[in-house]
Design a protein around this motif. Structure first.
Motif, PDB file in Angstrom:
ATOM      1  N   PRO A 152      -1.053 111.562  -6.463  1.00 52.39           N
ATOM      2  CA  PRO A 152      -1.086 110.322  -7.245  1.00 52.39           C
ATOM      3  C   PRO A 152      -1.273 110.616  -8.733  1.00 52.39           C
ATOM      4  CG  PRO A 152      -2.507 110.145  -5.316  1.00 52.39           C
ATOM      5  CD  PRO A 152      -2.107 111.588  -5.423  1.00 52.39           C
ATOM      6  N   VAL A 153      -0.715 109.738  -9.545  1.00 53.93           N
ATOM      7  CA  VAL A 153      -0.903 109.818 -10.993  1.00 53.93           C
ATOM      8  C   VAL A 153      -1.407 108.461 -11.493  1.00 53.93           C
ATOM      9  CG1 VAL A 153       0.793 111.643 -11.372  1.00 53.93           C
ATOM     10  CG2 VAL A 153       1.539 109.259 -11.396  1.00 53.93           C
ATOM     11  N   GLY A 154      -1.871 108.441 -12.721  1.00 47.06           N
ATOM     12  CA  GLY A 154      -2.466 107.223 -13.262  1.00 47.06           C
ATOM     13  C   GLY A 154      -1.468 106.088 -13.460  1.00 47.06           C
ATOM     14  N   ALA A 155      -1.996 104.892 -13.535  1.00 48.97           N
ATOM     15  CA  ALA A 155      -1.170 103.703 -13.727  1.00 48.97           C
ATOM     16  C   ALA A 155      -0.609 103.648 -15.149  1.00 48.97           C
ATOM     17  CB  ALA A 155      -1.977 102.442 -13.432  1.00 48.97           C
ATOM     18  N   LEU A 156       0.549 103.024 -15.278  1.00 46.87           N
ATOM     19  CA  LEU A 156       1.181 102.821 -16.568  1.00 46.87           C
ATOM     20  C   LEU A 156       0.632 101.562 -17.238  1.00 46.87           C
ATOM     21  CD1 LEU A 156       4.822 103.460 -15.344  1.00 46.87           C
ATOM     22  CD2 LEU A 156       3.574 104.962 -16.913  1.00 46.87           C
TER      23      LEU A 156
END
Length: 222
Positions: A101-105
Motif C-alpha cells: 500500500p501507498v499513501g492517499a493522494l
C-alpha cells in the motif's frame, strides 16, 4: 432554578440541531468543492486502490466473469473488444495482491483546473492523447495555475463514465505493455492529483488525472 435548567436544555437542543444541520451540508464545506461528484469519486477510487490494494483486487475478480475470450460482455452494456483478454485482468489482480500500500493522494485545485483545460480542449476537438490542440503538454497546463515539484505524470481514460470503471480500465491497462497508467496510480512519489471529467465527441466521456510529487497553487487559485 427550574426555569434556568429548562433554558439550558433548550439551548443544548438548538446547538445539537445546528451541528446536525452543518454535518448534513458537508458538501458545501468539502475540502474539494471544485470537483464534480464523478471527479471526487475517481480520487476516492484511486485512493482505495493505493491504500487497500488487496481489497481492490476483489473488484477485478467480480469483473473477470464477464470476459468471453477477448470480449468484455457485461449485461446491459455494449461489448468491448480487448487486446489481451482476461489475461491482463489476471495480471492486474496478481499485482494488487502483492503490491505494498501507498499513501492517499491529495486533490489539487490548480492541477484539476489544468486537467479541465485538456478535457475542454479534447471535448471540442475530438482529439486524444496527452498533447493539446495548442501543442501544450501536461507540464504546460499545470504551470498555468501553480508550480509543481518532484515528479509529474498524467493518465487519461476514454469511454468510461463510472469512477470504478475509469480506475479499473487504467489499472488493467489492456494493450499497454509498460502498464504505465497503473504505475502512475501506485507511484509512491505522487502525492497530489488533479482530476477533470467531461464529454468527448467520439468516446462520449473522458477523465484526465494529473499527478505530481508536490504542487503549489498560484495566489488567488486556492
Amino acid at each position: 432554578m427550574l426555569l434556568d435548567i429548562r433554558v439550558l436544555i433548550f439551548l443544548g437542543v438548538v446547538m445539537a440541531l445546528l451541528l446536525m444541520s452543518s454535518a448534513d451540508g458537508a458538501d458545501a464545506t468539502s475540502p474539494s468543492p471544485y470537483l464534480s461528484a464523478l471527479e471526487a469519486e475517481v480520487v476516492a477510487e484511486m485512493n482505495l486502490a493505493r491504500t487497500q490494494p488487496r481489497r481492490y483486487a476483489e473488484f477485478l475478480v467480480e469483473r473477470r466473469r464477464y470476459y468471453r475470450g477477448d470480449r468484455f460482455e457485461r449485461p446491459g452494456e455494449t461489448a468491448i473488444i480487448t487486446q489481451e483478454g482476461v489475461g491482463a485482468v489476471d495480471e492486474a489482480m496478481n499485482f494488487l495482491r502483492r503490491v505494498k500500500p501507498v499513501g492517499a493522494l491529495r486533490p489539487s485545485r490548480g492541477m484539476s483546473r489544468a486537467a479541465k483545460d485538456h478535457v475542454r480542449d479534447q471535448g471540442t476537438s475530438g482529439g486524444t492523447g496527452h498533447q493539446g490542440s495548442d501543442g501544450s503538454r501536461m507540464w504546460d497546463r499545470v504551470n498555468r495555475y501553480g508550480r509543481w515539484s518532484g515528479k509529474l505524470g498524467e493518465n487519461i481514460s476514454y469511454g468510461r463514465s463510472d469512477a470504478r470503471d475509469v480506475v479499473v480500465q487504467l489499472m488493467v491497462d489492456d494493450g499497454i505493455r509498460s502498464r504505465g497508467h497503473r504505475r502512475n496510480i501506485f507511484d509512491a512519489q505522487f502525492r497530489v492529483v488533479g482530476v477533470a471529467c467531461g464529454q468527448h465527441p467520439e468516446y462520449r466521456s473522458m477523465c484526465v488525472m494529473t499527478f505530481a510529487s508536490g504542487y503549489d497553487d498560484v495566489p488567488g487559485n486556492r
